[in-house]
Design a protein around this motif. Structure first.
Motif, PDB file in Angstrom:
ATOM      1  N   THR A 103     -11.340   3.158   0.348  1.00 46.84           N
ATOM      2  CA  THR A 103     -11.090   4.017  -1.110  1.00 46.84           C
ATOM      3  C   THR A 103     -10.065   3.728  -1.354  1.00 46.84           C
ATOM      4  N   SER A 104      -8.966   4.804  -0.613  1.00 46.30           N
ATOM      5  CA  SER A 104      -7.874   5.959  -2.040  1.00 46.30           C
ATOM      6  C   SER A 104      -6.611   4.315  -1.628  1.00 46.30           C
ATOM      7  N   ARG A 105      -7.010   3.129  -0.814  1.00 46.61           N
ATOM      8  CA  ARG A 105      -6.202   1.623  -0.632  1.00 46.61           C
ATOM      9  C   ARG A 105      -4.301   1.880  -0.844  1.00 46.61           C
ATOM     10  N   THR A 106      -4.183   3.061   0.923  1.00 44.03           N
ATOM     11  CA  THR A 106      -2.948   3.576   1.199  1.00 44.03           C
ATOM     12  C   THR A 106      -3.404   3.940   2.309  1.00 44.03           C
ATOM     13  N   TYR A 107      -2.755   3.651   3.345  1.00 45.58           N
ATOM     14  CA  TYR A 107      -2.615   3.943   5.128  1.00 45.58           C
ATOM     15  C   TYR A 107      -2.746   5.580   5.076  1.00 45.58           C
ATOM     16  N   VAL A 133       3.648  11.644  -0.071  1.00 46.93           N
ATOM     17  CA  VAL A 133       4.399  13.200   0.910  1.00 46.93           C
ATOM     18  C   VAL A 133       5.268  12.961   1.111  1.00 46.93           C
ATOM     19  N   LEU A 134       6.474  12.140   0.789  1.00 49.45           N
ATOM     20  CA  LEU A 134       7.459  12.057   0.763  1.00 49.45           C
ATOM     21  C   LEU A 134       7.770  13.328  -0.350  1.00 49.45           C
ATOM     22  N   LEU A 135       7.293  13.228  -2.065  1.00 51.24           N
ATOM     23  CA  LEU A 135       8.197  14.307  -2.637  1.00 51.24           C
ATOM     24  C   LEU A 135       7.977  15.783  -2.844  1.00 51.24           C
ATOM     25  N   LEU A 136       6.426  16.418  -1.000  1.00 56.10           N
ATOM     26  CA  LEU A 136       6.407  18.069  -1.066  1.00 56.10           C
ATOM     27  C   LEU A 136       7.600  18.024   0.080  1.00 56.10           C
ATOM     28  N   GLY A 137       7.687  17.034   0.597  1.00 56.69           N
ATOM     29  CA  GLY A 137       8.635  17.238   2.189  1.00 56.69           C
ATOM     30  C   GLY A 137      10.007  17.218   0.643  1.00 56.69           C
ATOM     31  N   LEU A 138      10.508  16.481   0.070  1.00 59.21           N
ATOM     32  CA  LEU A 138      12.323  16.790  -0.193  1.00 59.21           C
ATOM     33  C   LEU A 138      11.764  18.131  -1.505  1.00 59.21           C
ATOM     34  N   GLY A 179       1.486   3.900   8.872  1.00 65.13           N
ATOM     35  CA  GLY A 179       0.444   4.162   9.878  1.00 65.13           C
ATOM     36  C   GLY A 179      -0.230   4.662   9.864  1.00 65.13           C
ATOM     37  N   GLY A 180      -1.077   4.798  10.721  1.00 64.08           N
ATOM     38  CA  GLY A 180      -2.530   4.959  11.104  1.00 64.08           C
ATOM     39  C   GLY A 180      -2.903   4.141  10.449  1.00 64.08           C
ATOM     40  N   THR A 181      -4.301   3.998   9.603  1.00 60.46           N
ATOM     41  CA  THR A 181      -5.160   2.674   9.055  1.00 60.46           C
ATOM     42  C   THR A 181      -5.440   2.904   7.780  1.00 60.46           C
ATOM     43  N   LEU A 191       0.994  -1.260   0.168  1.00 69.70           N
ATOM     44  CA  LEU A 191       0.063   0.020   0.534  1.00 69.70           C
ATOM     45  C   LEU A 191       0.632   0.839   0.018  1.00 69.70           C
ATOM     46  N   ILE A 192       2.292   0.929  -0.069  1.00 74.30           N
ATOM     47  CA  ILE A 192       2.879   2.437   0.442  1.00 74.30           C
ATOM     48  C   ILE A 192       3.093   2.972  -0.862  1.00 74.30           C
ATOM     49  N   THR A 193       2.706   1.976  -1.879  1.00 74.24           N
ATOM     50  CA  THR A 193       2.834   3.035  -3.218  1.00 74.24           C
ATOM     51  C   THR A 193       1.792   4.661  -3.449  1.00 74.24           C
ATOM     52  N   GLY A 194       1.099   4.407  -2.658  1.00 81.69           N
ATOM     53  CA  GLY A 194       0.000   5.180  -3.127  1.00 81.69           C
ATOM     54  C   GLY A 194       0.607   7.252  -2.042  1.00 81.69           C
TER      55      GLY A 194
END
Length: 226
Positions: free
Chosen positions: A198-202, A19-24, A192-194, A11-14
């Motif tokens: 719907t979005s198939r992501t954490y 969010v790492l992109l914005l941070g970088l 993390g989280g749940t 699921l991490i591909t979503g």
């Protein structure tokens, strides 16, 4: 094994990597020194700093060297590290799921031990089993993170902050910026989280912050980041 079923891993591909992109993007624009007087707070801290824990002083930054392995005894994490770049969407490209036990290091950023913030990412689970950072949210202040480097030295970091940032409260300045100027720091990041069906992501990211507190081996002379 993760308690999720029906193939809800991978699921991490979503969101988590998006969010790492914005941070970088912000981090690359020079937002690296925050000079925070205390750990920052996300929407729900996995832990706070225990009242009785006295954290050691920071070790001066040392000469840059590439990471080869990361060990976190308190979390039973012993994993090889590989350099990763950005994927086609501009986010950090984590190790493939076939290498779920491997930690990815953002190779174009700071190297662990030099001044700046070294970024490490890892999967929390796969379709069938826990992955390398499955227990990352259990980290607590004072835990030791040892990074074996390619110059033969071992850089030891001490965890000083563990946060969970939701989609709405993810703050790239706090995640990627240095908590204290002139320190060598690292971040360990996973989902993390749940799980959002719907979005198939954490729904969140676990972010563990640590700073350099010791070095054994060669190349211990202080040196500023590139």
């Amino acid at each position: 094994m993760s308690d999720r079923s029906h193939g809800l891993g991978r699921l991490i591909t979503g969101f988590a990597w998006a969010v790492l992109l914005l941070g970088l993007w912000l981090w690359g624009r020079g937002i690296t020194d925050l000079n925070l007087s205390s750990p920052t707070t996300g929407d729900a801290a996995a832990v706070g700093r225990p009242f009785a824990v006295r954290l050691p002083g920071a070790h001066p930054p040392v000469q840059a060297a590439k990471p080869q392995r990361i060990d976190i005894a308190a979390l039973h994490i012993q994993a090889p590290v590989v350099a990763r770049g950005l994927d086609g969407g501009g986010a950090i490209d984590p190790p493939p799921y076939e290498q779920a036990g491997v930690v990815g290091w953002y190779g174009s950023g700071a190297r662990p031990g030099e001044r700046g913030t070294a970024l490490f990412v890892g999967h929390v689970d796969t379709e069938s089993r826990p992955a390398v950072f499955y227990h990352l949210s259990e980290a607590t202040s004072g835990d030791k993170v040892r990074v074996v480097r390619d110059d033969g030295s071992v850089a030891e970091f001490t965890v000083d902050d563990v946060q969970v940032f939701s989609r709405k409260t993810f703050d790239p300045d706090k995640v990627y910026g240095q908590h204290r100027a002139e320190r060598a720091e690292l971040r360990l990041i996973t989902c993390g989280g749940t799980f959002d069906r719907t979005s198939r992501t954490y729904t969140a990211n676990v972010v563990v912050s640590a700073y350099l507190t010791g070095v054994t081996g060669v190349n211990e002379a202080p040196k500023h980041a590139r």
